[in-house]
Write a protein that holds these residues in place. Sequence first.
Motif, PDB file in Angstrom:
ATOM      1  N   CYS A 157       0.810  -1.223   0.000  1.00 52.29           N
ATOM      2  CA  CYS A 157       0.000   0.000   0.000  1.00 52.29           C
ATOM      3  C   CYS A 157       0.845   1.276   0.000  1.00 52.29           C
ATOM      4  O   CYS A 157       2.068   1.235   0.125  1.00 52.29           O
ATOM      5  CB  CYS A 157      -0.962  -0.019   1.182  1.00 52.29           C
ATOM      6  SG  CYS A 157      -2.220  -1.319   1.034  1.00 52.29           S
ATOM      7  N   GLY A 203      -0.168  -2.774   4.795  1.00 56.25           N
ATOM      8  CA  GLY A 203      -0.830  -1.476   4.903  1.00 56.25           C
ATOM      9  C   GLY A 203       0.102  -0.303   4.659  1.00 56.25           C
ATOM     10  O   GLY A 203       1.335  -0.455   4.631  1.00 56.25           O
ATOM     11  N   ASN A 261       4.258   1.199   6.075  1.00 57.45           N
ATOM     12  CA  ASN A 261       5.120   0.219   6.745  1.00 57.45           C
ATOM     13  C   ASN A 261       6.539   0.275   6.178  1.00 57.45           C
ATOM     14  O   ASN A 261       6.757   0.734   5.055  1.00 57.45           O
ATOM     15  CB  ASN A 261       4.557  -1.193   6.572  1.00 57.45           C
ATOM     16  CG  ASN A 261       3.450  -1.496   7.552  1.00 57.45           C
ATOM     17  OD1 ASN A 261       3.696  -1.699   8.732  1.00 57.45           O
ATOM     18  ND2 ASN A 261       2.206  -1.514   7.061  1.00 57.45           N
ATOM     19  N   GLU A 321      -2.575  -9.724   6.787  1.00 61.02           N
ATOM     20  CA  GLU A 321      -2.856  -8.306   6.549  1.00 61.02           C
ATOM     21  C   GLU A 321      -2.143  -7.490   7.617  1.00 61.02           C
ATOM     22  O   GLU A 321      -2.427  -7.621   8.805  1.00 61.02           O
ATOM     23  CB  GLU A 321      -4.371  -8.058   6.593  1.00 61.02           C
ATOM     24  CG  GLU A 321      -4.734  -6.706   6.043  1.00 61.02           C
ATOM     25  CD  GLU A 321      -6.228  -6.601   5.700  1.00 61.02           C
ATOM     26  OE1 GLU A 321      -6.722  -5.467   5.674  1.00 61.02           O
ATOM     27  OE2 GLU A 321      -6.875  -7.645   5.454  1.00 61.02           O
ATOM     28  N   PRO A 375      -1.446  -4.067   9.399  1.00 60.46           N
ATOM     29  CA  PRO A 375      -2.110  -2.760   9.487  1.00 60.46           C
ATOM     30  C   PRO A 375      -1.173  -1.618   9.084  1.00 60.46           C
ATOM     31  O   PRO A 375       0.042  -1.783   9.059  1.00 60.46           O
ATOM     32  CB  PRO A 375      -2.475  -2.645  10.978  1.00 60.46           C
ATOM     33  CG  PRO A 375      -2.378  -4.027  11.521  1.00 60.46           C
ATOM     34  CD  PRO A 375      -1.367  -4.745  10.696  1.00 60.46           C
ATOM     35  N   GLU A 376      -1.791  -0.479   8.838  1.00 57.51           N
ATOM     36  CA  GLU A 376      -1.026   0.726   8.508  1.00 57.51           C
ATOM     37  C   GLU A 376       0.028   1.005   9.562  1.00 57.51           C
ATOM     38  O   GLU A 376      -0.234   0.920  10.766  1.00 57.51           O
ATOM     39  CB  GLU A 376      -2.027   1.897   8.421  1.00 57.51           C
ATOM     40  CG  GLU A 376      -1.449   3.195   7.963  1.00 57.51           C
ATOM     41  CD  GLU A 376      -2.525   4.270   7.817  1.00 57.51           C
ATOM     42  OE1 GLU A 376      -2.207   5.441   8.035  1.00 57.51           O
ATOM     43  OE2 GLU A 376      -3.689   3.906   7.503  1.00 57.51           O
ATOM     44  N   ALA A 394       2.371  -0.582  10.903  1.00 56.21           N
ATOM     45  CA  ALA A 394       2.537  -1.596  11.965  1.00 56.21           C
ATOM     46  C   ALA A 394       4.006  -1.942  12.195  1.00 56.21           C
ATOM     47  O   ALA A 394       4.384  -2.382  13.268  1.00 56.21           O
ATOM     48  CB  ALA A 394       1.771  -2.871  11.587  1.00 56.21           C
TER      49      ALA A 394
END
Length: 359
Positions: free
Chosen positions: A314, A331, A334, A347, A349-350, A352
């Motif tokens: 992302c 996300g 990262n 997955e 997370p943003e 993380a």
Amino acid sequence: MPDLEAILLVGGQGTRLRPLTLGTPKPLLPTAGVPFLAHQLARARSFGVRRIVFATSYKASMFQPVFGDGAAFGLSLEYITEETPLGTGGAIRNAAEALTSGPDDPVLILNGDILSGHDIEHQVRMHLAQRAAVTLHLTEVDDPTRFGCVPTDETGRVTAFLEKTPNPVTNRINAGCYVFTRSVIDSIPKDQIVSVERETFPGLIESGQLVLGYADRTYWLDVGTPAAFVQGSRDLVLGRLHSPALPGPTGEYLALAGARISPEAKVRGGTVVGARAVVEAGASVVGSVLIDDCVVEAGASVTDSVVGKGARVCVGTVMRDAVIGDGAIVGAGNELQHGVRIWPGIELPERAMRYSSDV
């Protein structure tokens, strides 16, 4: 030179390459746009090999659907499966049941995880001219302490097989491509676990049979780790090693059918952009393997890394020397570095995972 038969050892589990090998055997991983073995098959064909027996074990049923009867490569392919792993020698002996060659004929043995630029035909001719029992390809490396080394005398005769040592007597190592005289393969015990390196070769030397070393310094790479896998793909795309199987011209990148690369993206360094993969505006991809259907979003940076099938990197994420498994989502924001591996379907997370301390 007569039409050659070969045995291709493809039974390993590829544990050092996980998570890439959880669903796909190492020899089938997409390398410079095609399954890794396609490069080996095309090179073998160019040196006069006409028939190859696959010695399979791990995920054995996946090979035949990919390569079929070999006609697309101008080869005849057979598939032999080990029900239980038998070691290198046992695998060779097991696969030999499908050979058609006579007792005095040469049989080429290839390892399914080696990229090599050496002259196979020259190795076979040397084997035949000197009537050797086995002729081994030896490669010269800068740091032989990581490998067992293989000393030879002035005639090229192998004198010993030495395990890893801090003070190697030579920088020549076993490069994993052998020419056997067929009758020597038949002398390996059947249905037993046998190591050619620890048992067969030392036994032949001890009994006075001729084991030859064919040494050179051409391109050679064991693609057993993620970093080496990425390097192999990159070198093929850049043309550092010629492969008749490369599905496009050599250059800074290779884009497969349906790949979409924004004109505002930077893609270079021998990168492969897989079928239907997307690289958005402002993204940078250097020397990496992007597998089919993955997405690298705007502003993301991917260097010396693997992005798995259908995975997504992302906005603004930075990847260096990392592996993202199939279908994983990393996300935004990262930082993935230093060999980190994200398993399939995970997955993240943003923001993380970070290495730098900026907010």
